[in-house]
Design a protein around this motif. Structure first.
Motif, PDB file in Angstrom:
ATOM      1  N   ALA A 147       0.812  -1.213   0.000  1.00 44.41           N
ATOM      2  CA  ALA A 147       0.000   0.000   0.000  1.00 44.41           C
ATOM      3  C   ALA A 147       0.844   1.260   0.000  1.00 44.41           C
ATOM      4  CB  ALA A 147      -0.932   0.007   1.217  1.00 44.41           C
ATOM      5  N   VAL A 148       2.160   1.130   0.214  1.00 47.56           N
ATOM      6  CA  VAL A 148       3.059   2.279   0.223  1.00 47.56           C
ATOM      7  C   VAL A 148       3.515   2.537  -1.204  1.00 47.56           C
ATOM      8  CG1 VAL A 148       5.170   3.243   1.205  1.00 47.56           C
ATOM      9  CG2 VAL A 148       3.777   1.652   2.541  1.00 47.56           C
ATOM     10  N   LEU A 149       3.544   3.801  -1.588  1.00 50.55           N
ATOM     11  CA  LEU A 149       3.844   4.128  -2.976  1.00 50.55           C
ATOM     12  C   LEU A 149       5.191   3.581  -3.412  1.00 50.55           C
ATOM     13  CD1 LEU A 149       3.070   5.578  -5.573  1.00 50.55           C
ATOM     14  CD2 LEU A 149       4.059   7.669  -4.625  1.00 50.55           C
ATOM     15  N   ASN A 150       6.227   3.771  -2.582  1.00 48.77           N
ATOM     16  CA  ASN A 150       7.569   3.290  -2.886  1.00 48.77           C
ATOM     17  C   ASN A 150       8.059   2.413  -1.747  1.00 48.77           C
ATOM     18  OD1 ASN A 150       8.056   5.126  -5.293  1.00 48.77           O
ATOM     19  ND2 ASN A 150       7.651   6.619  -3.681  1.00 48.77           N
ATOM     20  N   PRO A 151       8.840   1.381  -2.027  1.00 41.71           N
ATOM     21  CA  PRO A 151       9.298   0.496  -0.954  1.00 41.71           C
ATOM     22  C   PRO A 151      10.075   1.219   0.137  1.00 41.71           C
ATOM     23  CG  PRO A 151       9.766  -0.460  -3.103  1.00 41.71           C
ATOM     24  CD  PRO A 151       9.291   0.934  -3.350  1.00 41.71           C
ATOM     25  N   LEU A 257      15.272 -11.451 -14.497  1.00 41.20           N
ATOM     26  CA  LEU A 257      14.584 -12.018 -13.332  1.00 41.20           C
ATOM     27  C   LEU A 257      15.430 -11.852 -12.071  1.00 41.20           C
ATOM     28  CD1 LEU A 257      13.084 -15.272 -14.892  1.00 41.20           C
ATOM     29  CD2 LEU A 257      11.886 -13.146 -14.319  1.00 41.20           C
ATOM     30  N   LEU A 258      16.751 -11.968 -12.207  1.00 43.18           N
ATOM     31  CA  LEU A 258      17.629 -11.765 -11.058  1.00 43.18           C
ATOM     32  C   LEU A 258      17.549 -10.327 -10.564  1.00 43.18           C
ATOM     33  CD1 LEU A 258      19.857 -12.949  -9.209  1.00 43.18           C
ATOM     34  CD2 LEU A 258      21.530 -12.217 -10.922  1.00 43.18           C
ATOM     35  N   PHE A 259      17.578  -9.390 -11.494  1.00 43.86           N
ATOM     36  CA  PHE A 259      17.457  -7.986 -11.124  1.00 43.86           C
ATOM     37  C   PHE A 259      16.077  -7.696 -10.544  1.00 43.86           C
ATOM     38  CE2 PHE A 259      16.109  -3.668 -12.264  1.00 43.86           C
ATOM     39  CZ  PHE A 259      17.100  -2.929 -11.636  1.00 43.86           C
ATOM     40  N   ARG A 260      15.061  -8.297 -11.132  1.00 42.94           N
ATOM     41  CA  ARG A 260      13.688  -8.071 -10.677  1.00 42.94           C
ATOM     42  C   ARG A 260      13.506  -8.528  -9.237  1.00 42.94           C
ATOM     43  NH1 ARG A 260       8.674 -11.007 -10.896  1.00 42.94           N
ATOM     44  NH2 ARG A 260       6.906  -9.665 -11.450  1.00 42.94           N
ATOM     45  N   GLY A 261      14.144  -9.642  -8.864  1.00 45.26           N
ATOM     46  CA  GLY A 261      13.999 -10.147  -7.504  1.00 45.26           C
ATOM     47  C   GLY A 261      14.638  -9.271  -6.459  1.00 45.26           C
ATOM     48  N   THR A 262      15.614  -8.449  -6.855  1.00 38.99           N
ATOM     49  CA  THR A 262      16.309  -7.587  -5.891  1.00 38.99           C
ATOM     50  C   THR A 262      15.878  -6.129  -6.005  1.00 38.99           C
ATOM     51  OG1 THR A 262      18.137  -7.250  -7.447  1.00 38.99           O
ATOM     52  CG2 THR A 262      18.317  -9.102  -5.920  1.00 38.99           C
ATOM     53  N   ALA A 263      14.881  -5.838  -6.846  1.00 36.54           N
ATOM     54  CA  ALA A 263      14.499  -4.444  -7.091  1.00 36.54           C
ATOM     55  C   ALA A 263      14.057  -3.738  -5.816  1.00 36.54           C
ATOM     56  CB  ALA A 263      13.384  -4.386  -8.137  1.00 36.54           C
ATOM     57  N   VAL A 268      19.535   2.751  -3.933  1.00 37.84           N
ATOM     58  CA  VAL A 268      20.215   3.817  -4.655  1.00 37.84           C
ATOM     59  C   VAL A 268      19.285   4.999  -4.884  1.00 37.84           C
ATOM     60  CG1 VAL A 268      21.439   4.392  -6.788  1.00 37.84           C
ATOM     61  CG2 VAL A 268      21.707   2.131  -5.750  1.00 37.84           C
ATOM     62  N   PHE A 269      18.058   4.729  -5.252  1.00 36.32           N
ATOM     63  CA  PHE A 269      17.110   5.786  -5.571  1.00 36.32           C
ATOM     64  C   PHE A 269      16.039   5.881  -4.488  1.00 36.32           C
ATOM     65  CE2 PHE A 269      18.105   3.722  -9.770  1.00 36.32           C
ATOM     66  CZ  PHE A 269      19.194   4.539 -10.010  1.00 36.32           C
ATOM     67  N   ARG A 270      15.613   7.104  -4.215  1.00 33.26           N
ATOM     68  CA  ARG A 270      14.547   7.281  -3.226  1.00 33.26           C
ATOM     69  C   ARG A 270      13.248   6.684  -3.737  1.00 33.26           C
ATOM     70  NH1 ARG A 270      10.820  11.438  -1.652  1.00 33.26           N
ATOM     71  NH2 ARG A 270      11.303  12.524  -3.573  1.00 33.26           N
ATOM     72  N   PHE A 271      13.039   6.755  -5.055  1.00 37.70           N
ATOM     73  CA  PHE A 271      11.850   6.159  -5.637  1.00 37.70           C
ATOM     74  C   PHE A 271      12.194   4.747  -6.086  1.00 37.70           C
ATOM     75  CE2 PHE A 271      10.464  10.673  -6.799  1.00 37.70           C
ATOM     76  CZ  PHE A 271       9.814  10.796  -5.581  1.00 37.70           C
ATOM     77  N   GLY A 272      11.957   3.782  -5.212  1.00 37.01           N
ATOM     78  CA  GLY A 272      12.273   2.396  -5.522  1.00 37.01           C
ATOM     79  C   GLY A 272      11.146   1.720  -6.288  1.00 37.01           C
ATOM     80  N   LEU A 273      11.353   0.464  -6.570  1.00 36.30           N
ATOM     81  CA  LEU A 273      10.391  -0.330  -7.323  1.00 36.30           C
ATOM     82  C   LEU A 273      10.071  -1.607  -6.567  1.00 36.30           C
ATOM     83  CD1 LEU A 273      11.992  -0.099 -10.886  1.00 36.30           C
ATOM     84  CD2 LEU A 273      10.043   1.204 -10.055  1.00 36.30           C
ATOM     85  N   TYR A 274       8.846  -2.054  -6.711  1.00 39.64           N
ATOM     86  CA  TYR A 274       8.480  -3.379  -6.231  1.00 39.64           C
ATOM     87  C   TYR A 274       8.773  -4.387  -7.346  1.00 39.64           C
ATOM     88  CZ  TYR A 274       5.978  -1.072  -2.425  1.00 39.64           C
ATOM     89  OH  TYR A 274       5.667  -0.324  -1.324  1.00 39.64           O
ATOM     90  N   PRO A 275       9.060  -5.653  -6.986  1.00 36.49           N
ATOM     91  CA  PRO A 275       9.322  -6.649  -8.038  1.00 36.49           C
ATOM     92  C   PRO A 275       8.195  -6.741  -9.058  1.00 36.49           C
ATOM     93  CG  PRO A 275       9.998  -7.511  -5.898  1.00 36.49           C
ATOM     94  CD  PRO A 275       9.304  -6.194  -5.632  1.00 36.49           C
TER      95      PRO A 275
END
Length: 747
Positions: A147-151, A257-263, A268-275
């Motif tokens: 529910a949080v916009l960014n992780p 897929l490896l990068f996606r699992g660690t997203a 590094v960035f304040r605006f992170g991503l969910y997998p």
């Protein structure tokens, strides 16, 4: 042989053609795999935006009244902890069916808080003891991560019994609001950056597909001698290329897929991503799966267009056709025609015209660079032996090095343009919000202002206070709007303006605006109107830069005695102060001192901290694009390295002959440096000019002046030069091995 047998033979030649074939297959697999991973990440951009929009929609409050729903008193503020923004959402139910924000199963009671996962981790890890007092209650639960916009967002849902400053909301899940010019501009830059990062990937795939050209030519000659037709040779060539493409697709998918699992863990960035955000759309996945093999086959066929394969050998046409300029200028001309008319970036047409025009200008780099390099090297004569060797090599084949360098230069041009735009905007936003010269600023509601300022004064080292109370007064304005009047003591007025000789009871304003004895009405934050008579003749004043008065920009300044009889209890208070102890956590102590008034008092310290949400977003966008640019630069470096090693392998006979005639190895190495360096230098000049041109045109996204980040230009150019030096240095062992005289017996 049938078509199927031709394809099977090509597959066997790709994987069973000896050590050289295996090495080429591995290089192609790794190269295409990296490119596919980048393409899959780029193909996820739409899902990233869609998922973020959905989370934003779910958490946005709806203000329209809904019958039968008891409204929720909602008040959102922010605070900071050591430069990290914390969002404080104060909630108070007015009935049993008041809406509940997403991510929690109930509303927090007064004195309770729900924390986002990252904030909960930050509180647990804080050993200074400065963060926990900032929380307006006892932690009783965790907000659901989805529910949080960014992780990495730091969010607090706090229960409150104080309804002041809140607004009534009836549900969560509001449609997206109006897209601001800032948001449009930033989105346009990110779209342009995505194009910049993906364009060189296709160039790189085409370059990797040409690996092992000389060995492939010899195999084709042998097959021609065995009776294969030219059509069969094309099918065999396609099958060889498809093996590397298929293996690259598998490796690229695994890397993605490896990068996606660690997203979600990337900090590094304040605006992170969910997998789940990194999910490419199926149409784009299908397009990538079809386009990459098609591009590899097309590149392999294109490399043979000047090749004559006969049973007794392979002949390559030496007289290459002269490159034409007219079609290479088309992207540049069309790009200028799209950008020159000012459609207005506020419109969808204007935005896409600007993006498309800038993209076409950068497409002009790979189109123009081969022509430019051909013209330059054709006119160069003389020089040291290593230079002459390099020039002669480029005169015979200027297309191969220019193709690789062109991809690198597209990244350079895009990075220069975007970094200049973003750096300039970030600096402007920081300057725009750093208006108090590094002083700490406290904003307080009038109801708690006196207590809050008194609490701040007790912080060790707090000094040099400047306090203004803001109200509104009627005045002579053509639009009939109220103007700001600030009430301050003489010490603050003289410290923040050019006024001198201030005495309590003075008024400062344009004499043509107010005059002695004039009757007016003063309006406070609660919309209460109070009569006021100007007691003295106002004196003109000018504010000093980087002062609290300049920040508020009042048209009238009054001392307390001048507004005697006016109730200032509801006036908004702005106070600034300095710390004298040198404690790096001084601002945190100030914030903790006013923590009991959460939601009614805000503390801002711009010096050394975040300047504004806009400035942070520009910095985040710079980080994202710079990280992507560096990755693609690395990809281009790998491409250049693979090409350099392959050229040494294919030219072993020529290098051995040069060594046998007395040419030192160091001369050969220097010639390779010239071969890589000359196209790069031309490309850097072309990329810099294109990048600055795009930045000059792109400044219309924000209506601000051009700011060229020359440090970024120098850094990116230096990185490209260092990359060429490293690539050349990596070929020294291969050159030494190829330059041995005994190789002439086997090559």
């Amino acid at each position: 042989m049938t078509g199927r047998e031709d394809l099977m033979l090509g597959f066997r030649l790709a994987v069973g053609g000896g050590r050289g074939s295996i090495v080429r297959l591995l290089l192609s697999t790794v190269g295409i795999g990296l490119a596919v991973a980048v393409l899959l990440i780029g193909a996820s951009a739409g899902t990233v935006k869609e998922n973020r929009d959905q989370r934003t929609y779910a958490a946005s409050p709806r203000y329209g009244q809904i019958p039968g729903i008891a409204p929720l008193n909602y008040h959102a503020t922010t605070t900071d902890f050591r430069g990290q923004a914390i969002s404080l959402v104060h909630l108070q139910a007015t009935g049993p069916n008041s809406p509940i924000p997403p991510g929690v199963d109930r509303l927090p009671a007064p004195g309770e808080v729900f924390l986002s996962p990252k904030l909960d981790e930050l509180v647990a890890a804080d050993t200074s003891g400065l963060l926990r007092p900032r929380l307006p209650g006892k932690p009783v639960g965790i907000i659901d991560a989805e529910a949080v916009l960014n992780p990495n967002d730091l969010v607090v849902y706090a229960g409150t019994g104080n309804p002041r400053n809140g607004v009534a909301i009836y549900a969560f899940g509001a449609p997206p609001g109006y897209e601001t010019p800032f948001e449009r501009g930033l989105l346009s830059l990110l779209l342009l950056g995505l194009f910049v990062l993906l364009t060189p990937v296709f160039i790189f795939v085409g370059t990797v597909s040409r690996l092992g050209g000389a060995a492939r030519d010899r195999r084709l000659a042998a097959l021609r001698l065995a009776g294969s037709s030219l059509a069969q040779l094309r099918r065999i060539t396609a099958a060889e290329s498809l093996v590397g493409a298929a293996a690259g697709l598998v490796v690229g998918t695994a890397l993605f897929l490896l990068f996606r699992g660690t997203a979600a863990n990337l900090q590094v960035f304040r605006f992170g991503l969910y997998p789940d955000d990194l999910t490419p759309s199926w149409p784009l996945v299908v397009l990538i799966v079809l386009a990459v093999p098609a591009l590899t086959v097309a590149a392999a066929w294109a490399s043979q267009r000047h090749l004559v394969v006969e049973p007794l050998g392979v002949v390559r046409e030496t007289a290459q056709p002269k490159r034409r300029l007219w079609w290479r200028l088309l992207p540049v001309v069309i790009g200028i025609l799209l950008i020159a008319p000012d459609f207005g970036v506020a419109s969808e047409l204007g935005r896409w015209a600007l993006i498309g025009g800038a993209a076409l200008l950068m497409v002009g780099i790979p189109a123009l660079l081969p022509w430019l390099l051909e013209r330059v090297v054709s006119r160069i004569k003389g020089g040291p032996p290593s230079f002459q060797l390099a020039i002669r090599r480029m005169q015979s084949d200027s297309g191969t090095p220019s193709r690789v360098v062109a991809g690198l230069c597209v990244v350079l041009a895009g990075a220069i343009a975007l970094q200049s735009l973003l750096a300039g905007q970030a600096a402007m936003e920081a300057d725009r919000h750093d208006d108090t010269g590094g002083r700490i600023t406290v904003y307080a509601d009038g109801s708690v202002a006196d207590r809050a300022i008194a609490a701040v004064r007790t912080v060790p080292g707090a000094a040099d206070f400047q306090v203004l109370r803001s109200l509104f007064v009627e005045g002579k304005r053509q639009d009939g709007m109220l103007v700001l009047i600030a009430v301050a003591d003489c010490a603050t007025i003289e410290a923040t303006t050019t006024a001198t000789g201030c005495r309590d009871g003075d008024v400062f304003a344009d004499p043509s605006f107010l005059h002695i004895g004039q009757s007016a009405k003063i309006t406070d934050n609660d919309k209460r109107e109070q009569p006021w008579t100007v007691p003295v003749t106002p004196r003109p004043f000018e504010v000093k830069p980087s002062s609290v008065t300049e920040t508020l920009a009042p048209q009238v300044l009054a001392t307390p005695a001048a507004v005697a009889g006016v109730d200032l209890a509801s006036a908004l208070v702005t106070a600034t102060l300095r710390g004298t102890t040198g404690n790096p956590d001084f601002v945190e102590l100030v914030r903790n001192s006013v923590a009991p008034y959460s939601g009614q008092v805000t503390v801002a310290a711009y010096k050394g901290e975040r300047a504004s949400t806009e400035a942070l977003m520009f910095d985040d966008a710079r980080d994202i694009l710079l990280g992507g640019a560096l990755f693609v630069l690395l990809l281009a470096g790998v491409s250049l390295l693979v090409l350099a090693q392959e050229q040494v392998r294919e030219r072993r006979r020529a290098l051995g002959a040069l060594s046998a005639t007395g040419v030192p190895v160091r001369v050969i190495v220097r010639s390779l440096l010239w071969q890589n360096g000359i196209p790069l230098l031309l490309g850097i000049v072309l990329a810099t000019a294109t990048g600055i041109a795009v930045a000059a045109l792109g400044k219309r996204l924000f209506w601000d002046g051009l700011y060229v980040d020359w440090s970024a230009v120098a850094l990116l150019a230096a990185a490209a030069v260092v990359m060429v030096l490293l690539v050349t240095a990596s070929t020294v062992p291969s050159v030494r091995s190829a330059a041995k005289t005994e190789n002439l017996r086997t090559e």
